[in-house]
Write an enzyme that holds these catalytic residues in place. Structure first.
Site, PDB file in Angstrom:
ATOM      1  NE  ARG A  18       3.595  -2.982  -8.939  1.00 53.17           N
ATOM      2  CZ  ARG A  18       2.341  -3.347  -8.758  1.00 53.17           C
ATOM      3  NH1 ARG A  18       2.037  -4.577  -8.383  1.00 53.17           N
ATOM      4  NH2 ARG A  18       1.346  -2.491  -8.976  1.00 53.17           N
ATOM      5  CG  ASP A  19       0.301  -4.941 -11.602  1.00 55.92           C
ATOM      6  OD1 ASP A  19       0.314  -6.001 -10.965  1.00 55.92           O
ATOM      7  OD2 ASP A  19      -0.675  -4.168 -11.621  1.00 55.92           O
ATOM      8  CG  HIS A 218      -3.131   0.179 -11.011  1.00 56.19           C
ATOM      9  ND1 HIS A 218      -1.771   0.070 -11.191  1.00 56.19           N
ATOM     10  CD2 HIS A 218      -3.584  -1.096 -10.918  1.00 56.19           C
ATOM     11  CE1 HIS A 218      -1.424  -1.203 -11.204  1.00 56.19           C
ATOM     12  NE2 HIS A 218      -2.511  -1.938 -11.043  1.00 56.19           N
ATOM     13  CG  HIS A 220      -5.456  -5.209 -13.565  1.00 58.20           C
ATOM     14  ND1 HIS A 220      -4.467  -6.141 -13.725  1.00 58.20           N
ATOM     15  CD2 HIS A 220      -5.007  -4.360 -12.610  1.00 58.20           C
ATOM     16  CE1 HIS A 220      -3.469  -5.889 -12.905  1.00 58.20           C
ATOM     17  NE2 HIS A 220      -3.767  -4.807 -12.208  1.00 58.20           N
ATOM     18  CB  CYS A 251      -3.024  -9.240  -9.002  1.00 59.43           C
ATOM     19  SG  CYS A 251      -2.628  -9.205  -7.248  1.00 59.43           S
ATOM     20  CG  ASN A 260      -1.471  -3.364 -15.033  1.00 57.22           C
ATOM     21  OD1 ASN A 260      -0.625  -4.188 -14.753  1.00 57.22           O
ATOM     22  ND2 ASN A 260      -2.055  -2.608 -14.135  1.00 57.22           N
TER      23      ASN A 260
HETATM   24  N1  COA Z   1      11.747  -6.238   1.343  1.00 54.52           N
HETATM   25  C1  COA Z   1      12.546  -7.319   1.517  1.00 54.52           C
HETATM   26  N2  COA Z   1      12.389  -8.214   2.520  1.00 54.52           N
HETATM   27  C2  COA Z   1      11.381  -7.988   3.391  1.00 54.52           C
HETATM   28  C3  COA Z   1      10.537  -6.893   3.281  1.00 54.52           C
HETATM   29  C4  COA Z   1      10.737  -5.995   2.203  1.00 54.52           C
HETATM   30  N3  COA Z   1       9.948  -4.950   2.008  1.00 54.52           N
HETATM   31  N4  COA Z   1       9.643  -6.938   4.289  1.00 54.52           N
HETATM   32  C5  COA Z   1       9.916  -8.018   5.013  1.00 54.52           C
HETATM   33  N5  COA Z   1      10.966  -8.676   4.480  1.00 54.52           N
HETATM   34  C6  COA Z   1      11.585  -9.912   4.945  1.00 54.52           C
HETATM   35  C7  COA Z   1      11.833  -9.937   6.416  1.00 54.52           C
HETATM   36  O1  COA Z   1      13.082  -9.369   6.730  1.00 54.52           O
HETATM   37  C8  COA Z   1      11.786 -11.416   6.716  1.00 54.52           C
HETATM   38  O2  COA Z   1      12.988 -12.024   6.296  1.00 54.52           O
HETATM   39  P1  COA Z   1      13.587 -13.310   7.039  1.00 54.52           P
HETATM   40  O3  COA Z   1      12.548 -14.397   6.932  1.00 54.52           O
HETATM   41  O4  COA Z   1      14.834 -13.608   6.254  1.00 54.52           O
HETATM   42  O5  COA Z   1      13.840 -12.867   8.446  1.00 54.52           O
HETATM   43  C9  COA Z   1      10.677 -11.916   5.803  1.00 54.52           C
HETATM   44  O6  COA Z   1      10.634 -10.979   4.713  1.00 54.52           O
HETATM   45  C10 COA Z   1       9.321 -11.978   6.469  1.00 54.52           C
HETATM   46  O7  COA Z   1       9.070 -10.725   7.096  1.00 54.52           O
HETATM   47  P2  COA Z   1       7.706 -10.371   7.833  1.00 54.52           P
HETATM   48  O8  COA Z   1       7.797  -8.978   8.336  1.00 54.52           O
HETATM   49  O9  COA Z   1       7.356 -11.466   8.823  1.00 54.52           O
HETATM   50  O10 COA Z   1       6.692 -10.357   6.658  1.00 54.52           O
HETATM   51  P3  COA Z   1       5.538 -11.361   6.232  1.00 54.52           P
HETATM   52  O11 COA Z   1       6.054 -12.724   6.002  1.00 54.52           O
HETATM   53  O12 COA Z   1       4.382 -11.186   7.146  1.00 54.52           O
HETATM   54  O13 COA Z   1       5.171 -10.737   4.809  1.00 54.52           O
HETATM   55  C11 COA Z   1       5.280  -8.742   3.435  1.00 54.52           C
HETATM   56  C12 COA Z   1       4.733  -9.382   4.697  1.00 54.52           C
HETATM   57  C13 COA Z   1       4.527  -7.435   3.249  1.00 54.52           C
HETATM   58  C14 COA Z   1       6.762  -8.483   3.598  1.00 54.52           C
HETATM   59  C15 COA Z   1       5.071  -9.702   2.238  1.00 54.52           C
HETATM   60  O14 COA Z   1       3.767 -10.221   2.264  1.00 54.52           O
HETATM   61  C16 COA Z   1       5.293  -9.011   0.906  1.00 54.52           C
HETATM   62  O15 COA Z   1       6.402  -8.636   0.576  1.00 54.52           O
HETATM   63  N6  COA Z   1       4.236  -8.851   0.124  1.00 54.52           N
HETATM   64  C17 COA Z   1       4.306  -8.185  -1.173  1.00 54.52           C
HETATM   65  C18 COA Z   1       3.154  -8.601  -1.969  1.00 54.52           C
HETATM   66  C19 COA Z   1       3.156  -7.929  -3.309  1.00 54.52           C
HETATM   67  O16 COA Z   1       4.132  -7.396  -3.801  1.00 54.52           O
HETATM   68  N7  COA Z   1       2.002  -8.017  -3.938  1.00 54.52           N
HETATM   69  C20 COA Z   1       1.805  -7.477  -5.233  1.00 54.52           C
HETATM   70  C21 COA Z   1       1.745  -6.017  -5.231  1.00 54.52           C
HETATM   71  S1  COA Z   1       0.115  -5.352  -5.183  1.00 54.52           S
HETATM   72 ZN    ZN Z   2      -2.471  -4.044 -10.626  1.00 61.33          ZN
END
Ligand code: COA
Ligand code: ZN
Length: 312
Positions: A18-19, A218, A220, A251, A260
């Site tokens: 994942r990370d 957790h 790094h 990240c 990490n």
């Molecule tokens: N899994 C899959 N798709 C997702 C989702 C999820 N958990 N959450 C939202 N989506 C999709 C929505 O359905 C939408 O799809 P579309 O454009 O085809 O309609 C799109 O993503 C945008 O959704 P929205 O609710 O407007 O989200 P956003 O653009 O504001 O983004 C997150 C918010 C949280 C979904 C996004 O920033 C994200 O996934 N971040 C993860 C960051 C990460 O993993 N960081 C490292 C870990 S620490």
């Molecule tokens: Zn981390």
């Protein structure tokens, strides 16, 4: 004179899938990811954060998470978890067969906004929805882990006081009443020192000690503190440690942070105190070599560069 007594056992949570993988920009072939995860399993790791159910626009590397989870279905003795940032991610993870959700929220407002594009309050509301969903399902085998990002330092706001962590943890516990939690204090940037780790665990355990929380760290290794921080965490109440084999990672939302703490470096330290981890170090180093050979990855490990006949 008293010496420090190591715990009998520590849970190692392998987070390279994942990370680590998320730090590689070009999507890796699914088969390569599966091969690396299998090598980690072969090394004896039983807790693996297998990926994340996030927006594929935010992290394209995780677009094949469903396929990977399906590949590793029905593995007795394995505890696979997946990171989720919202209810949608939790629903997809549960539908895919994941039994342990890792909900991520950062303590600092600015990191939370850059990571998941919402306020801390909105993330906690999302957590409440996930908790409600878990209560509805009523499945006893589903676990919830809370990753408190930037618990020590934020790339935008600097040092984080334990009281700020306490406030977000209070909110998270309110949102998840009746559900057992493992709480991970995450040193997202790797800038924590062992003494800060000791202070946060000590103070937060004092505040939340009466509850049935389990504690995790957790870390790094950006500043070379990873193993020391993890050991201080263990000696101040953590029963689980996150680490990434080969030290893969960084990240994408924490500028400057490296991977990490390398699992092999941590295992070497723990085995030195006869702490049981279930991991075979020689086989873990084979997995580390496989992971280090992935194109586009950045790794950082001490043990991998020591002659193999000097390990162990
Ligand atoms: N899994 C899959 N798709 C997702 C989702 C999820 N958990 N959450 C939202 N989506 C999709 C929505 O359905 C939408 O799809 P579309 O454009 O085809 O309609 C799109 O993503 C945008 O959704 P929205 O609710 O407007 O989200 P956003 O653009 O504001 O983004 C997150 C918010 C949280 C979904 C996004 O920033 C994200 O996934 N971040 C993860 C960051 C990460 O993993 N960081 C490292 C870990 S620490
Ligand atoms: Zn981390």
């Amino acid at each position: 004179m008293s010496t420090l007594t190591p715990p009998a056992q520590v849970d190692i949570v392998e987070v390279a899938p994942r990370d680590g993988f998320q730090s590689i920009r070009e999507p890796l072939p699914t088969a390569d990811k599966i091969r690396c995860i299998q090598a980690l399993i072969d090394a004896g790791l039983t807790r693996i954060e297998i990926g994340s159910f996030v927006s594929p626009k935010a992290i394209p590397q995780m677009a094949d998470i469903g396929e990977i989870v399906a590949h590793f279905a029905e593995r007795p003795g394995m505890r696979f978890s997946a990171l989720v940032p919202n209810l949608k991610g939790a629903e997809l993870a549960l539908a895919g067969g994941i039994r342990e959700l890792v909900f991520v929220v950062s303590v600092s407002e600015s990191h939370n906004r850059s990571n998941v594009r919402q306020s801390v309050a909105d993330s906690l509301a999302g957590l409440a929805n996930i908790a409600e969903k878990l209560r509805e399902l009523g499945e006893r085998d589903v676990r919830l882990r809370l990753d408190l990002g930037t618990s020590f330092d934020c790339p935008y706001e600097g040092r984080i006081d334990w009281r700020q962590v306490d406030a977000v943890l209070d909110g998270a516990r309110n949102a998840t009443q009746g559900i057992e939690l493992e709480v991970a204090l995450c040193d997202t940037t790797g800038r924590a020192t062992p003494y800060q780790v000791a202070e946060h665990f000590t103070r937060l355990k004092e505040r939340h000690g009466e509850s049935r929380l389990r504690w995790a760290f957790h870390g790094h290794d950006t500043y070379g503190m990873g193993v020391a921080n993890a050991l201080f965490a263990v000696h101040h109440g953590a029963t689980a440690l996150d680490a990434a084999t080969a030290g893969l990672g960084g990240c994408p939302f924490a500028p400057g942070a490296t991977g990490n703490t390398a699992t092999e470096d941590l295992i070497y330290a723990l085995h030195g105190g006869q702490v049981h981890t279930g991991v075979d170090l020689a086989r873990l180093l084979d997995a580390a070599d496989l992971i280090a050979a992935l194109p586009g990855g950045q790794t950082a490990s001490h043990l991998r560069h020591v002659p193999r006949d000097r390990v162990g």
